[in-house]
Design a protein around this motif. Structure first.
Motif, PDB file in Angstrom:
ATOM      1  N   ASN A 233      -1.114  -6.025  -7.876  1.00 23.69           N
ATOM      2  CA  ASN A 233      -0.407  -4.843  -7.337  1.00 23.69           C
ATOM      3  C   ASN A 233       0.099  -5.016  -5.909  1.00 23.69           C
ATOM      4  O   ASN A 233       0.289  -4.030  -5.193  1.00 23.69           O
ATOM      5  CB  ASN A 233      -1.307  -3.593  -7.381  1.00 23.69           C
ATOM      6  CG  ASN A 233      -1.826  -3.291  -8.766  1.00 23.69           C
ATOM      7  OD1 ASN A 233      -3.031  -3.242  -8.992  1.00 23.69           O
ATOM      8  ND2 ASN A 233      -0.925  -3.093  -9.721  1.00 23.69           N
ATOM      9  N   VAL A 234       0.357  -6.234  -5.475  1.00 18.43           N
ATOM     10  CA  VAL A 234       0.751  -6.433  -4.078  1.00 18.43           C
ATOM     11  C   VAL A 234       2.220  -6.111  -3.812  1.00 18.43           C
ATOM     12  O   VAL A 234       2.659  -6.111  -2.649  1.00 18.43           O
ATOM     13  CB  VAL A 234       0.428  -7.864  -3.599  1.00 18.43           C
ATOM     14  CG1 VAL A 234      -1.076  -8.096  -3.598  1.00 18.43           C
ATOM     15  CG2 VAL A 234       1.138  -8.912  -4.448  1.00 18.43           C
TER      16      VAL A 234
ATOM     17  N   LEU B  53       7.931  -0.919  -4.093  1.00 19.14           N
ATOM     18  CA  LEU B  53       8.039  -0.038  -2.925  1.00 19.14           C
ATOM     19  C   LEU B  53       7.833  -0.771  -1.602  1.00 19.14           C
ATOM     20  O   LEU B  53       8.223  -0.268  -0.552  1.00 19.14           O
ATOM     21  CB  LEU B  53       7.034   1.116  -3.041  1.00 19.14           C
ATOM     22  CG  LEU B  53       7.318   2.118  -4.177  1.00 19.14           C
ATOM     23  CD1 LEU B  53       6.182   3.129  -4.285  1.00 19.14           C
ATOM     24  CD2 LEU B  53       8.645   2.838  -3.941  1.00 19.14           C
ATOM     25  N   VAL B  54       7.231  -1.959  -1.643  1.00 20.07           N
ATOM     26  CA  VAL B  54       6.995  -2.697  -0.391  1.00 20.07           C
ATOM     27  C   VAL B  54       8.303  -3.147   0.255  1.00 20.07           C
ATOM     28  O   VAL B  54       8.327  -3.445   1.456  1.00 20.07           O
ATOM     29  CB  VAL B  54       6.088  -3.922  -0.622  1.00 20.07           C
ATOM     30  CG1 VAL B  54       4.673  -3.501  -0.955  1.00 20.07           C
ATOM     31  CG2 VAL B  54       6.645  -4.832  -1.710  1.00 20.07           C
ATOM     32  N   TYR B  55       9.388  -3.181  -0.516  1.00 17.21           N
ATOM     33  CA  TYR B  55      10.662  -3.577   0.101  1.00 17.21           C
ATOM     34  C   TYR B  55      11.688  -2.441   0.110  1.00 17.21           C
ATOM     35  O   TYR B  55      12.876  -2.661   0.299  1.00 17.21           O
ATOM     36  CB  TYR B  55      11.247  -4.831  -0.576  1.00 17.21           C
ATOM     37  CG  TYR B  55      11.259  -4.820  -2.085  1.00 17.21           C
ATOM     38  CD1 TYR B  55      12.260  -4.170  -2.796  1.00 17.21           C
ATOM     39  CD2 TYR B  55      10.271  -5.490  -2.800  1.00 17.21           C
ATOM     40  CE1 TYR B  55      12.276  -4.171  -4.171  1.00 17.21           C
ATOM     41  CE2 TYR B  55      10.277  -5.501  -4.187  1.00 17.21           C
ATOM     42  CZ  TYR B  55      11.282  -4.847  -4.867  1.00 17.21           C
ATOM     43  OH  TYR B  55      11.289  -4.854  -6.242  1.00 17.21           O
TER      44      TYR B  55
ATOM     45  N   MET C 175       0.238   4.298   1.734  1.00 16.13           N
ATOM     46  CA  MET C 175      -0.280   3.242   0.865  1.00 16.13           C
ATOM     47  C   MET C 175       0.573   1.985   0.964  1.00 16.13           C
ATOM     48  O   MET C 175       0.054   0.870   1.037  1.00 16.13           O
ATOM     49  CB  MET C 175      -0.324   3.729  -0.583  1.00 16.13           C
ATOM     50  CG  MET C 175      -0.899   2.710  -1.555  1.00 16.13           C
ATOM     51  SD  MET C 175      -2.613   2.298  -1.186  1.00 16.13           S
ATOM     52  CE  MET C 175      -3.396   3.860  -1.619  1.00 16.13           C
ATOM     53  N   VAL C 176       1.887   2.164   0.977  1.00 17.72           N
ATOM     54  CA  VAL C 176       2.798   1.027   1.087  1.00 17.72           C
ATOM     55  C   VAL C 176       2.550   0.274   2.394  1.00 17.72           C
ATOM     56  O   VAL C 176       2.524  -0.961   2.427  1.00 17.72           O
ATOM     57  CB  VAL C 176       4.265   1.492   0.984  1.00 17.72           C
ATOM     58  CG1 VAL C 176       5.212   0.369   1.378  1.00 17.72           C
ATOM     59  CG2 VAL C 176       4.566   1.971  -0.430  1.00 17.72           C
ATOM     60  N   THR C 177       2.352   1.015   3.464  1.00 16.03           N
ATOM     61  CA  THR C 177       2.079   0.389   4.763  1.00 16.03           C
ATOM     62  C   THR C 177       0.820  -0.465   4.702  1.00 16.03           C
ATOM     63  O   THR C 177       0.781  -1.590   5.210  1.00 16.03           O
ATOM     64  CB  THR C 177       1.922   1.459   5.859  1.00 16.03           C
ATOM     65  OG1 THR C 177       3.164   2.177   5.986  1.00 16.03           O
ATOM     66  CG2 THR C 177       1.572   0.820   7.202  1.00 16.03           C
ATOM     67  N   LYS C 178      -0.228   0.057   4.047  1.00 11.25           N
ATOM     68  CA  LYS C 178      -1.486  -0.700   3.922  1.00 11.25           C
ATOM     69  C   LYS C 178      -1.285  -1.972   3.106  1.00 11.25           C
ATOM     70  O   LYS C 178      -1.825  -3.031   3.451  1.00 11.25           O
ATOM     71  CB  LYS C 178      -2.561   0.180   3.282  1.00 11.25           C
ATOM     72  CG  LYS C 178      -3.068   1.291   4.183  1.00 11.25           C
ATOM     73  CD  LYS C 178      -4.111   2.143   3.479  1.00 11.25           C
ATOM     74  CE  LYS C 178      -4.598   3.262   4.385  1.00 11.25           C
ATOM     75  NZ  LYS C 178      -5.592   4.136   3.702  1.00 11.25           N
TER      76      LYS C 178
END
Length: 212
Positions: free
Chosen positions: A158-159, A164-166, A178-181
């Motif tokens: 789930n990394v 959403l991380v990008y 959560m995305v920030t973490k």
């Protein structure tokens, strides 16, 4: 190339699982239990086939799906898995018993942040699979990496968090946090002095870390 079509094509090529595993997949969908996407779990299983670990630690049992997938392809491997949710723990126990894998899979009931002493009793591991509370990934890694053998690997799911991380704009404050973490964890992991890591864009994003 359209990502969804590509994933669908790959998943169509994956062979059918046993009736019990497919029942677990249906249970997960019906009860909104997060289990790994097919392309993600198949990637991990192939890595484990190559690595041939004798002992695996899994942080986050859920209903026991990943543990049973690993136990099936590695019948000589012992798996220790941690689950804090009572209902999921009970369901996992039942599925593991139905699969006749009680001798191979040991479930520890409790919060992974609090059961280190129980895990320690099992000694060192050849592989660690982290698939629990995403906001605690760094803590899980720090706590349990000390029990990894010299040639061991750590797999973290789930990394990429549904891509959403990008994304530049995320409206939900909770999701944004959560995305920030996760982004912080990914950066920390890739810069870790003791591990070589790579993020593979399969499933929901899988990080593979190998001790240097």
């Amino acid at each position: 190339m359209e990502t969804e079509k590509l994933h669908s094509y790959i998943e169509e090529l994956i062979l059918n699982r046993s009736e019990l595993l497919e029942e677990m997949e249906q249970y997960a969908r019906a009860h909104h239990v997060p289990i790994m996407e097919l392309s993600g779990i198949e990637t991990i299983l192939q890595i484990l086939r190559i690595a041939q670990p004798k002992k695996i630690l899994e942080v986050g049992t859920a209903i026991g799906y990943s543990a049973l997938r690993m136990a099936t392809v590695l019948p000589e491997t012992n798996i220790v898995t941690i689950e804090r949710d009572s209902e999921r723990y009970t369901v996992a126990e039942k599925f593991i018993k139905r699969a006749n894998k009680e001798h191979q899979i040991s479930i520890i009931k409790g919060d992974a942040l609090e059961v280190e002493s129980l895990v320690e009793e099992f000694g060192s591991f050849d592989a660690i699979f982290i698939d629990a509370a995403k906001g605690q990934y760094k803590k899980f890694f720090e706590i349990y990496s000390k029990y990894l053998g010299d040639k061991g690997i750590i797999i973290t799911d789930n990394v990429l968090f549904k891509g959403l991380v990008y994304e530049d704009t995320i409206e939900s404050k909770r999701v944004r946090s959560m995305v920030t973490k996760i982004k912080d964890f990914n950066k920390w992991l890739m810069e870790h002095a003791e591990y070589d890591s790579i993020i593979i864009p399969v499933g929901d994003g899988v990080a593979i870390s190998k001790k240097r």
